[in-house]
Design a protein around this motif. Structure first.
Motif, PDB file in Angstrom:
ATOM      1  N   GLY A 125      -1.232   7.984  14.507  1.00  0.00           N
ATOM      2  CA  GLY A 125      -1.566   6.921  15.463  1.00  0.00           C
ATOM      3  C   GLY A 125      -0.797   5.653  15.149  1.00  0.00           C
ATOM      4  N   ARG A 126      -0.798   5.267  13.850  1.00  0.00           N
ATOM      5  CA  ARG A 126      -0.112   4.024  13.455  1.00  0.00           C
ATOM      6  C   ARG A 126       1.390   4.129  13.731  1.00  0.00           C
ATOM      7  N   ALA A 127       1.968   5.301  13.410  1.00  0.00           N
ATOM      8  CA  ALA A 127       3.417   5.473  13.598  1.00  0.00           C
ATOM      9  C   ALA A 127       3.769   5.354  15.072  1.00  0.00           C
ATOM     10  N   LEU A 128       2.956   5.985  15.931  1.00  0.00           N
ATOM     11  CA  LEU A 128       3.259   5.974  17.368  1.00  0.00           C
ATOM     12  C   LEU A 128       3.050   4.588  17.956  1.00  0.00           C
ATOM     13  N   GLN A 129       2.080   3.822  17.387  1.00  0.00           N
ATOM     14  CA  GLN A 129       1.830   2.479  17.915  1.00  0.00           C
ATOM     15  C   GLN A 129       2.824   1.471  17.368  1.00  0.00           C
ATOM     16  N   GLY A 130       3.695   1.932  16.477  1.00  0.00           N
ATOM     17  CA  GLY A 130       4.753   1.065  15.981  1.00  0.00           C
ATOM     18  C   GLY A 130       4.360   0.182  14.811  1.00  0.00           C
ATOM     19  N   PHE A 131       3.316   0.566  14.053  1.00  0.00           N
ATOM     20  CA  PHE A 131       2.979  -0.225  12.870  1.00  0.00           C
ATOM     21  C   PHE A 131       3.974   0.083  11.755  1.00  0.00           C
ATOM     22  N   SER A 132       4.126  -0.905  10.858  1.00  0.00           N
ATOM     23  CA  SER A 132       5.102  -0.706   9.776  1.00  0.00           C
ATOM     24  C   SER A 132       4.495   0.205   8.705  1.00  0.00           C
ATOM     25  N   PRO A 133       5.350   0.769   7.834  1.00  0.00           N
ATOM     26  CA  PRO A 133       4.841   1.637   6.764  1.00  0.00           C
ATOM     27  C   PRO A 133       3.821   0.898   5.900  1.00  0.00           C
ATOM     28  N   ARG A 134       4.081  -0.399   5.616  1.00  0.00           N
ATOM     29  CA  ARG A 134       3.182  -1.196   4.780  1.00  0.00           C
ATOM     30  C   ARG A 134       1.806  -1.297   5.423  1.00  0.00           C
ATOM     31  N   GLU A 135       1.810  -1.594   6.716  1.00  0.00           N
ATOM     32  CA  GLU A 135       0.533  -1.761   7.425  1.00  0.00           C
ATOM     33  C   GLU A 135      -0.260  -0.458   7.456  1.00  0.00           C
ATOM     34  N   THR A 136       0.469   0.646   7.480  1.00  0.00           N
ATOM     35  CA  THR A 136      -0.203   1.943   7.504  1.00  0.00           C
ATOM     36  C   THR A 136      -0.784   2.266   6.133  1.00  0.00           C
ATOM     37  N   ALA A 137       0.037   2.056   5.098  1.00  0.00           N
ATOM     38  CA  ALA A 137      -0.396   2.424   3.752  1.00  0.00           C
ATOM     39  C   ALA A 137      -1.566   1.558   3.303  1.00  0.00           C
ATOM     40  N   ILE A 138      -1.576   0.312   3.747  1.00  0.00           N
ATOM     41  CA  ILE A 138      -2.620  -0.606   3.294  1.00  0.00           C
ATOM     42  C   ILE A 138      -3.997  -0.158   3.772  1.00  0.00           C
ATOM     43  N   SER A 139      -4.036   0.534   4.912  1.00  0.00           N
ATOM     44  CA  SER A 139      -5.309   1.037   5.430  1.00  0.00           C
ATOM     45  C   SER A 139      -6.007   1.906   4.400  1.00  0.00           C
ATOM     46  N   VAL A 140      -5.219   2.619   3.597  1.00  0.00           N
ATOM     47  CA  VAL A 140      -5.807   3.487   2.582  1.00  0.00           C
ATOM     48  C   VAL A 140      -5.993   2.732   1.267  1.00  0.00           C
ATOM     49  N   PHE A 141      -4.937   2.009   0.849  1.00  0.00           N
ATOM     50  CA  PHE A 141      -4.999   1.359  -0.468  1.00  0.00           C
ATOM     51  C   PHE A 141      -6.070   0.271  -0.532  1.00  0.00           C
ATOM     52  N   ALA A 142      -6.382  -0.340   0.618  1.00  0.00           N
ATOM     53  CA  ALA A 142      -7.376  -1.412   0.622  1.00  0.00           C
ATOM     54  C   ALA A 142      -8.757  -0.903   0.218  1.00  0.00           C
ATOM     55  N   LEU A 143      -8.968   0.384   0.334  1.00  0.00           N
ATOM     56  CA  LEU A 143     -10.266   0.960  -0.049  1.00  0.00           C
ATOM     57  C   LEU A 143     -10.512   0.732  -1.547  1.00  0.00           C
ATOM     58  N   LYS A 144      -9.441   0.785  -2.319  1.00  0.00           N
ATOM     59  CA  LYS A 144      -9.553   0.625  -3.766  1.00  0.00           C
ATOM     60  C   LYS A 144     -10.138  -0.745  -4.091  1.00  0.00           C
ATOM     61  N   LYS A 145      -9.559  -1.755  -3.459  1.00  0.00           N
ATOM     62  CA  LYS A 145      -9.996  -3.135  -3.691  1.00  0.00           C
ATOM     63  C   LYS A 145     -11.444  -3.302  -3.226  1.00  0.00           C
ATOM     64  N   ALA A 146     -11.743  -2.687  -2.068  1.00  0.00           N
ATOM     65  CA  ALA A 146     -13.096  -2.817  -1.525  1.00  0.00           C
ATOM     66  C   ALA A 146     -14.115  -2.224  -2.492  1.00  0.00           C
ATOM     67  N   VAL A 147     -13.780  -1.072  -3.075  1.00  0.00           N
ATOM     68  CA  VAL A 147     -14.701  -0.427  -4.015  1.00  0.00           C
ATOM     69  C   VAL A 147     -14.854  -1.292  -5.263  1.00  0.00           C
ATOM     70  N   ARG A 148     -13.734  -1.838  -5.734  1.00  0.00           N
ATOM     71  CA  ARG A 148     -13.778  -2.656  -6.941  1.00  0.00           C
ATOM     72  C   ARG A 148     -14.663  -3.884  -6.717  1.00  0.00           C
ATOM     73  N   ASP A 149     -14.464  -4.548  -5.561  1.00  0.00           N
ATOM     74  CA  ASP A 149     -15.220  -5.765  -5.289  1.00  0.00           C
ATOM     75  C   ASP A 149     -16.678  -5.487  -4.997  1.00  0.00           C
ATOM     76  N   SER A 150     -16.932  -4.361  -4.326  1.00  0.00           N
ATOM     77  CA  SER A 150     -18.284  -4.096  -3.855  1.00  0.00           C
ATOM     78  C   SER A 150     -19.125  -3.376  -4.903  1.00  0.00           C
ATOM     79  N   VAL A 151     -18.528  -2.384  -5.562  1.00  0.00           N
ATOM     80  CA  VAL A 151     -19.299  -1.549  -6.489  1.00  0.00           C
ATOM     81  C   VAL A 151     -19.021  -1.945  -7.947  1.00  0.00           C
ATOM     82  N   GLY A 152     -17.877  -2.517  -8.160  1.00  0.00           N
ATOM     83  CA  GLY A 152     -17.536  -2.911  -9.532  1.00  0.00           C
ATOM     84  C   GLY A 152     -16.717  -1.836 -10.204  1.00  0.00           C
TER      85      GLY A 152
END
Lengths: 121, 279
Positions: B82-109
């Motif tokens: 979906g992201r590729a077809l909508q023309g999002f950059s590789p960074r914007e696509t990858a961040i959708s997944v990597f941001a989960l790490k930060k969210a878990v760290r901040d939320s759960v510790g």
């Protein structure tokens, strides 16, 4: 042996190739055609190859030979209805059939022959 | 059997799921700058989180190539596609997944089990990127194919006259398509004249000339005549410099000249034709 029919229409002869050509048929056709041109005094030969979808160098040379042969007997040859695939194959084989008249269909071929004769007179 | 390396991380994540998704969404939304609605994003991320947590909690939780991750992989393929077809950059696509790490760290510790979880996310991030690249490649090859079809229109100019305006570089593959299309059109329309306009061809070298000549000879074999038009001054210079011979093939500077030549050979009287049509 199967022989290709040669039809006389006015001052012209029409050969319509409807079956896959074998080499012996091609040679028979050349002989028959020469006989018929002399017999009927035809001034033009139309060879319809609309139904022909496979050609090889032998067939290509056959067309050139027939044209040369008719020219000696004072008749013009027109090859009509060549399919795109056949044309591409002949070009790739390096046979450009120089000196042979061509037309898109039988009607145009006959018109071409009659107009050529018209100007010759 | 619960997977040892993750400890109670999964349970804690489940407990803080809403907070986790909120933080994650906020990070992703910031990078996407509003190009996907929050609601859509929320649904997408919730599905992925749910699938990831279930997969991590399974027996093969540490191995992202295992069957347990089947659903996660399917969701990530959807996301990256979906992201590729909508023309999002590789960074914007990858961040959708990597941001989960930060969210878990901040939320759960963080904790010792966080490292293992982080590894899993890294793997999934790489997987996302891979499918993103694959989709982009598909898009490119599709476009190349479409271009091949789009760029070769055969136009009817008059009864019995068709034109083939060539645009772009003529390589062997394209020349073949052009040749077949032109010859087929000659048969379909019963046209005796074809004008090949090369105004849009940036350069003519011996190879291009060879393709053109083949097309013209093939058309002749079928009983049609070709005229080449749109030869620009520089192209004319190149043709002469390369010693390309067009023989008895008619060449004209403009399409207009070529049309006039074709009409003249057919014997069309344009004025008579116009008055016949009441123009």
């Amino acid at each position: 042996m199967e022989r290709l029919p040669i039809l006389k229409i006015g001052q012209m002869l029409l050969v319509s190739i409807q079956v896959d050509l074998r080499d012996d048929m091609v040679i028979a056709l050349q002989e028959d055609l020469a006989d018929r041109i002399v017999e009927t005094g035809a001034r033009g030969v139309v060879i319809d190859i609309t139904a022909l979808d496979i050609v090889d160098s032998f067939t290509g040379r056959m067309l050139a030979t027939i044209a040369a042969l008719s020219r000696v007997l004072d008749a013009e040859t027109v090859v009509v209805g060549m399919r795109p695939a056949v044309a591409i194959t002949l070009v790739e084989l390096g046979l450009s059939l120089d000196g042979i008249k061509t037309a898109l269909d039988v009607e145009r071929g006959m018109r071409l022959l009659s107009s050529a004769r018209g100007t010759a007179r | 059997m619960t997977s040892e390396p993750f400890g109670d991380l999964i349970d804690r994540c489940r407990a803080a799921e809403d907070d986790l998704v909120r933080r994650w969404r906020a990070d992703v939304a910031a990078s996407l700058r509003g190009r996907i609605s929050e609601i859509e994003l929320d649904k997408e991320l919730r599905e992925i989180l749910d699938a990831v947590l279930s997969a991590v909690a399974s027996a093969d939780g540490a191995d992202t190539r295992s069957a347990a991750y089947g659903e996660v992989r399917a969701l990530l393929v959807d996301l990256s596609r979906g992201r590729a077809l909508q023309g999002f950059s590789p960074r914007e696509t990858a961040i959708s997944v990597f941001a989960l790490k930060k969210a878990v760290r901040d939320s759960v510790g963080t904790g010792p089990e966080f490292t293992a979880f982080s590894d899993v996310i890294d793997e999934l991030g790489l997987f996302t990127f891979e499918s993103y690249a694959k989709t982009r490649e598909e898009v490119i090859s599709n476009q190349a194919e479409q271009l091949l079809e789009l760029a070769t229109p055969v136009v009817k100019l008059w009864q019995g006259v068709v034109a083939l305006p060539l645009v772009g570089t003529l390589d062997s593959a394209r020349a073949q398509v052009v040749m077949e299309k032109l010859l087929q059109t000659l048969v379909d329309t019963g046209s005796e004249y074809a004008i090949i306009d090369i105004t849009g061809v940036p350069a003519v070298d011996t190879q291009v000339a060879q393709h053109l000549l083949k097309t013209i000879v093939a058309a002749r074999l079928m009983g049609a005549e070709c005229i080449i038009s749109g030869i620009r001054p520089q192209i004319a210079q190149t043709i002469v410099a390369l010693g390309i011979e067009f023989g008895d093939i008619a060449t004209k500077a403009t399409l207009a000249d070529a049309l006039l030549l074709a009409l003249g050979r057919i014997g069309v009287d344009v004025t008579a034709e116009m008055s016949k049509r009441g123009l």
